[in-house]
Write a protein that holds these residues in place. Sequence first.
Motif, PDB file in Angstrom:
ATOM      1  N   GLY A  21       0.810  -1.220   0.000  1.00 47.53           N
ATOM      2  CA  GLY A  21       0.000   0.000   0.000  1.00 47.53           C
ATOM      3  C   GLY A  21       0.840   1.266   0.000  1.00 47.53           C
ATOM      4  O   GLY A  21       0.466   2.273   0.601  1.00 47.53           O
ATOM      5  N   GLN A  22       1.994   1.205  -0.660  1.00 49.40           N
ATOM      6  CA  GLN A  22       2.897   2.368  -0.616  1.00 49.40           C
ATOM      7  C   GLN A  22       2.520   3.439  -1.637  1.00 49.40           C
ATOM      8  O   GLN A  22       2.951   3.420  -2.787  1.00 49.40           O
ATOM      9  CB  GLN A  22       4.347   1.913  -0.796  1.00 49.40           C
ATOM     10  CG  GLN A  22       4.852   1.188   0.451  1.00 49.40           C
ATOM     11  CD  GLN A  22       6.249   0.633   0.319  1.00 49.40           C
ATOM     12  OE1 GLN A  22       6.876   0.727  -0.737  1.00 49.40           O
ATOM     13  NE2 GLN A  22       6.764   0.052   1.393  1.00 49.40           N
ATOM     14  N   ASN A  23       1.690   4.385  -1.191  1.00 50.66           N
ATOM     15  CA  ASN A  23       1.367   5.577  -1.970  1.00 50.66           C
ATOM     16  C   ASN A  23       1.789   6.747  -1.104  1.00 50.66           C
ATOM     17  O   ASN A  23       1.159   7.029  -0.085  1.00 50.66           O
ATOM     18  CB  ASN A  23      -0.136   5.644  -2.271  1.00 50.66           C
ATOM     19  CG  ASN A  23      -0.606   4.425  -3.048  1.00 50.66           C
ATOM     20  OD1 ASN A  23      -1.116   3.474  -2.452  1.00 50.66           O
ATOM     21  ND2 ASN A  23      -0.417   4.423  -4.345  1.00 50.66           N
ATOM     22  N   LEU A  25       2.439  10.382   0.212  1.00 53.24           N
ATOM     23  CA  LEU A  25       1.710  11.640   0.137  1.00 53.24           C
ATOM     24  C   LEU A  25       2.718  12.766  -0.092  1.00 53.24           C
ATOM     25  O   LEU A  25       3.668  12.921   0.684  1.00 53.24           O
ATOM     26  CB  LEU A  25       0.982  11.829   1.467  1.00 53.24           C
ATOM     27  CG  LEU A  25      -0.086  12.874   1.608  1.00 53.24           C
ATOM     28  CD1 LEU A  25      -1.098  12.780   0.482  1.00 53.24           C
ATOM     29  CD2 LEU A  25      -0.779  12.687   2.947  1.00 53.24           C
ATOM     30  N   GLU A  48       2.366   6.603  14.848  1.00 45.69           N
ATOM     31  CA  GLU A  48       2.089   6.672  13.411  1.00 45.69           C
ATOM     32  C   GLU A  48       2.265   5.284  12.793  1.00 45.69           C
ATOM     33  O   GLU A  48       3.268   4.603  13.033  1.00 45.69           O
ATOM     34  CB  GLU A  48       3.034   7.666  12.703  1.00 45.69           C
ATOM     35  CG  GLU A  48       2.606   7.853  11.244  1.00 45.69           C
ATOM     36  CD  GLU A  48       3.611   8.529  10.315  1.00 45.69           C
ATOM     37  OE1 GLU A  48       3.270   8.714   9.138  1.00 45.69           O
ATOM     38  OE2 GLU A  48       4.731   8.841  10.749  1.00 45.69           O
ATOM     39  N   VAL A  49       1.297   4.894  11.981  1.00 42.71           N
ATOM     40  CA  VAL A  49       1.390   3.612  11.270  1.00 42.71           C
ATOM     41  C   VAL A  49       1.906   3.888   9.861  1.00 42.71           C
ATOM     42  O   VAL A  49       1.345   4.724   9.152  1.00 42.71           O
ATOM     43  CB  VAL A  49       0.007   2.928  11.162  1.00 42.71           C
ATOM     44  CG1 VAL A  49       0.124   1.591  10.426  1.00 42.71           C
ATOM     45  CG2 VAL A  49      -0.621   2.747  12.525  1.00 42.71           C
ATOM     46  N   GLY A  52       6.481   5.435   5.959  1.00 43.44           N
ATOM     47  CA  GLY A  52       6.962   5.498   4.560  1.00 43.44           C
ATOM     48  C   GLY A  52       8.305   6.197   4.475  1.00 43.44           C
ATOM     49  O   GLY A  52       9.298   5.732   5.027  1.00 43.44           O
ATOM     50  N   LEU A  56       4.821  12.659   6.479  1.00 43.05           N
ATOM     51  CA  LEU A  56       3.837  12.975   7.517  1.00 43.05           C
ATOM     52  C   LEU A  56       4.507  12.986   8.896  1.00 43.05           C
ATOM     53  O   LEU A  56       4.204  13.837   9.748  1.00 43.05           O
ATOM     54  CB  LEU A  56       2.694  11.950   7.468  1.00 43.05           C
ATOM     55  CG  LEU A  56       1.565  12.108   8.479  1.00 43.05           C
ATOM     56  CD1 LEU A  56       0.927  13.497   8.384  1.00 43.05           C
ATOM     57  CD2 LEU A  56       0.497  11.032   8.276  1.00 43.05           C
ATOM     58  N   ILE A  72       6.619  -1.311   8.289  1.00 47.07           N
ATOM     59  CA  ILE A  72       6.842  -2.750   8.032  1.00 47.07           C
ATOM     60  C   ILE A  72       8.011  -2.998   7.065  1.00 47.07           C
ATOM     61  O   ILE A  72       8.681  -4.024   7.142  1.00 47.07           O
ATOM     62  CB  ILE A  72       5.549  -3.400   7.469  1.00 47.07           C
ATOM     63  CG1 ILE A  72       5.590  -4.921   7.607  1.00 47.07           C
ATOM     64  CG2 ILE A  72       5.306  -2.993   6.017  1.00 47.07           C
ATOM     65  CD1 ILE A  72       4.267  -5.600   7.279  1.00 47.07           C
ATOM     66  N   ASP A  73       8.250  -2.056   6.149  1.00 46.93           N
ATOM     67  CA  ASP A  73       9.200  -2.296   5.052  1.00 46.93           C
ATOM     68  C   ASP A  73      10.608  -1.870   5.455  1.00 46.93           C
ATOM     69  O   ASP A  73      10.926  -0.672   5.500  1.00 46.93           O
ATOM     70  CB  ASP A  73       8.719  -1.512   3.818  1.00 46.93           C
ATOM     71  CG  ASP A  73       9.527  -1.856   2.578  1.00 46.93           C
ATOM     72  OD1 ASP A  73      10.539  -2.574   2.693  1.00 46.93           O
ATOM     73  OD2 ASP A  73       9.132  -1.392   1.477  1.00 46.93           O
ATOM     74  N   LEU A  76      12.798   0.763   3.651  1.00 47.30           N
ATOM     75  CA  LEU A  76      12.571   2.208   3.779  1.00 47.30           C
ATOM     76  C   LEU A  76      13.282   2.817   4.990  1.00 47.30           C
ATOM     77  O   LEU A  76      13.388   4.037   5.097  1.00 47.30           O
ATOM     78  CB  LEU A  76      11.064   2.510   3.900  1.00 47.30           C
ATOM     79  CG  LEU A  76      10.126   2.004   2.811  1.00 47.30           C
ATOM     80  CD1 LEU A  76       8.710   2.529   3.038  1.00 47.30           C
ATOM     81  CD2 LEU A  76      10.611   2.434   1.426  1.00 47.30           C
ATOM     82  N   GLY A  95       8.445  -2.969  11.922  1.00 51.52           N
ATOM     83  CA  GLY A  95       7.578  -4.072  12.327  1.00 51.52           C
ATOM     84  C   GLY A  95       6.212  -3.950  11.688  1.00 51.52           C
ATOM     85  O   GLY A  95       5.906  -2.961  11.009  1.00 51.52           O
ATOM     86  N   ASN A 127      -1.457   7.745   7.374  1.00 51.71           N
ATOM     87  CA  ASN A 127      -1.909   7.608   5.997  1.00 51.71           C
ATOM     88  C   ASN A 127      -1.870   6.097   5.788  1.00 51.71           C
ATOM     89  O   ASN A 127      -0.821   5.523   5.522  1.00 51.71           O
ATOM     90  CB  ASN A 127      -0.941   8.364   5.082  1.00 51.71           C
ATOM     91  CG  ASN A 127      -1.210   8.114   3.616  1.00 51.71           C
ATOM     92  OD1 ASN A 127      -2.255   7.586   3.250  1.00 51.71           O
ATOM     93  ND2 ASN A 127      -0.249   8.483   2.778  1.00 51.71           N
ATOM     94  N   LEU A 128      -3.016   5.468   5.989  1.00 57.68           N
ATOM     95  CA  LEU A 128      -3.024   4.000   6.115  1.00 57.68           C
ATOM     96  C   LEU A 128      -2.752   3.274   4.801  1.00 57.68           C
ATOM     97  O   LEU A 128      -3.195   3.724   3.737  1.00 57.68           O
ATOM     98  CB  LEU A 128      -4.375   3.535   6.660  1.00 57.68           C
ATOM     99  CG  LEU A 128      -4.613   3.726   8.154  1.00 57.68           C
ATOM    100  CD1 LEU A 128      -6.052   3.335   8.507  1.00 57.68           C
ATOM    101  CD2 LEU A 128      -3.641   2.922   9.004  1.00 57.68           C
ATOM    102  N   PRO A 129      -2.064   2.124   4.896  1.00 57.14           N
ATOM    103  CA  PRO A 129      -1.994   1.247   3.729  1.00 57.14           C
ATOM    104  C   PRO A 129      -3.396   0.656   3.548  1.00 57.14           C
ATOM    105  O   PRO A 129      -3.929   0.009   4.459  1.00 57.14           O
ATOM    106  CB  PRO A 129      -0.977   0.177   4.147  1.00 57.14           C
ATOM    107  CG  PRO A 129      -0.870   0.264   5.643  1.00 57.14           C
ATOM    108  CD  PRO A 129      -1.350   1.607   6.069  1.00 57.14           C
ATOM    109  N   ILE A 132      -5.019  -2.928   4.480  1.00 52.34           N
ATOM    110  CA  ILE A 132      -5.311  -3.407   5.842  1.00 52.34           C
ATOM    111  C   ILE A 132      -6.038  -2.342   6.678  1.00 52.34           C
ATOM    112  O   ILE A 132      -5.955  -2.356   7.908  1.00 52.34           O
ATOM    113  CB  ILE A 132      -4.033  -3.864   6.597  1.00 52.34           C
ATOM    114  CG1 ILE A 132      -2.897  -2.837   6.414  1.00 52.34           C
ATOM    115  CG2 ILE A 132      -3.635  -5.264   6.223  1.00 52.34           C
ATOM    116  CD1 ILE A 132      -1.753  -3.035   7.391  1.00 52.34           C
TER     117      ILE A 132
END
Length: 298
Positions: A21-23, A25, A48-49, A52, A56, A72-73, A76, A95, A127-129, A132
């Motif tokens: 879900g990597q978009n 902002l 913050e979830v 990226g 933000l 998670i990634d 990055l 994580g 800015n949620l993926p 999920i």
Amino acid sequence: MQIDTRITLKKFNLRPAKSLGQNFLTDENILKGIAEAAELTKDEIVLEVGPGLGGLTAELAEAAGMVVAVEIDKRLIPALKENLKGFSNVSIINGDILRLDAENILTTAIAERGDGFTPTALKIVANLPYYITTPVVMKFLESGIKAKAMVFMVQKEVADRMKAKPGGKEFGALSVAVQYYSKPSVVMEVPPQSFIPQPEVDSTVIRLDLYTSPPVDLRDQDLFFRVVKAAFGQRRKTLVNALHNAGCFNMNKEEIKNSLTSIGVHENQRGETLSIEQFAQLSNYIFDKQNEMFPEQK
Ligand code: SAM
């Protein structure tokens, strides 16, 4: 502080992962608007979830006392660290938010900071993926985490469902859950052009103000959510049939019909026409009936 997404991607040789879900902002006004909507102060902490590349996160770190960002990634993380190196109040954790104990990571991050910072409130911002969204939002709502507010960028259709009122096709189990735990309000609409790469959907920033006590009195919260799930599980069926087919209330059709009549609902109504108050009344009625039938299970 502005972070340039294109330059960062190039410099760190990164390709956005669609599967995560990597978009990113890129619109500075929207990044600022999200942070403003969270109404942060220097004695508050933000979880913050999915930070990226940190666009933000930087805005949040400027306004809050501390930001704990879970990404998670691991590809990055170096870029994120580099982009945020000017901030001493950001803690980055690699994580999966769905697998981590949020309270625990916040406590650990505060302890590691080691300067006695004692936040007066927690806010969750993301800015949620989109793949999920519901599990993440439900995890926070159900976990009982003591957040004052949550501000999320979500797919527009999901925001519509979160704030939907009874009677329309958007009103469903997510609307009931969100509105049982919080008061939702739309902050702004965001077009695909505000992201790199552009998502295929429109987005909405929504703020959820968490209730300190629920808006309805429930005898059994689990039962309430089972009734809601059953009512919306078979949306095209009438409530009597949907609740009966769910087969989990130890009641025959006649008894279910009576329970609906007793709260002023017609047996042919569908789940989406019931208000949260009516779902509460219905589950309380079923609770009482079950206890009459099986008093020993009380
Ligand atoms: N906050 C950044 C921004 O606004 O530009 C990135 C937002 S992007 C829509 C979603 C981010 O969530 C990505 O960085 C992605 O890697 C991350 N992510 C996806 N699944 C995750 C998970 N389960 N736990 C934590 N982060 C996750």
